[in-house]
Scaffold this motif. Sequence first.
Motif, short mmCIF file in Angstrom:
data_model
loop_
_atom_site.label_atom_id
_atom_site.label_comp_id
_atom_site.label_asym_id
_atom_site.label_seq_id
_atom_site.Cartn_x
_atom_site.Cartn_y
_atom_site.Cartn_z
N GLU A 14 0.82 -1.21 0.00
CA GLU A 14 0.00 0.00 0.00
C GLU A 14 0.86 1.26 0.00
N LYS B 241 -6.70 5.64 -4.36
CA LYS B 241 -6.35 4.48 -3.54
C LYS B 241 -7.38 4.26 -2.42
N PHE C 288 -5.47 -4.07 -0.29
CA PHE C 288 -4.11 -4.62 -0.33
C PHE C 288 -4.00 -5.92 0.46
#
Length: 354
Positions: free
Chosen positions: A257, A315, A323
């Motif tokens: 991440e 994200k 993730f």
Amino acid sequence: MPHEEVTAMETNDAAVGTVDSTAQPGPADRRLLLVGNSQTYQPKELGGIPGALAKLALKTLGEQWECEELAIGGADSLSLWEDFETTLRSQVAPFDTIVLQVGRGTPIESVNFAKLESYRHCYGPLMGELCPNCKVVLTPSWTNPDEDDALQERTAKREVLESYRAALWEGSGCKLEIAFAPVADAFSLMADGDSQDKLLRPSADLGRLYAALFKDDMGHPSAYAGPLIALLVLFAIVGDVERVTSMSKRSLSQIMEALVPASFRTASPGWAGKVDLGQRGWLDGKHNIPDGLVDQDDEDRGPLSKYPPGTCTEKRALGLDAFDVLERVACVLARKEQQTSSLSSAAAAAAAAA
């Protein structure tokens, strides 16, 4: 050449560079050569797969990996042979690891015969001569969303890829240690899900995550896909998932991440999944500077780009488990590949002894 200075454009010009995983001086713990095309030097946001791999090695193993890149847009092993030979013969010391992008393994006899011959009579003998103790990792390319990816098709492709491994091994004089990084399987698993093994948490939006793997409508890997590919290659090189996970001070999902920028480019709406009406275009809000005044990546040049403008994925919009899903997929497939490789190695040793 430091990785930050490598800006391989999506042309047919070769991009050969070195990725420094840290600014600290000191000898590299491992020297690698990654050979492929734009699926190797993308995603540029991470310095391509070489850049992501070097960062992962530092953060997980505490090792400095010097990753050199031989990547030409649209190339395959046949067109890369001369550059590959020149690169290997120019080295003072042999590479510790060579990562070869080997295509999809599509069962087309004419194509596969040419590749098999190049591996058996060119790549294998050269590596057996110049770097017999290096580890070779084969990275199959993934299938795009608009192409057939049935289980039967995957099985046929795996058989072709196994023939590539056998040709390289035989060509090297049975010297090379050859492993697979199951990258194509990871993309397929993200597309299909896996309800039996329950890899995905209930809160994960699988459709959104799969769409986020693609940077553009050509199937290049996005900044979200980069850490997944790099982790699979790392597992294949080390050959032990548990060693990697035990040596890392942070979870693999946290490390991956941290590599990904807050927002990154993804494919056109609906190309790899459902259309998200609230998703911004990649160029929305960007200042359109006339071409030629500044250096711009091809994907940022608007109408002058050869690719559709694509979308902007944040994200944070991928969800809390985004993730964790990558880590689970990579670990499960890498463990499965380790078991398969152990069986293949035993069979090969028995055949050689006979």
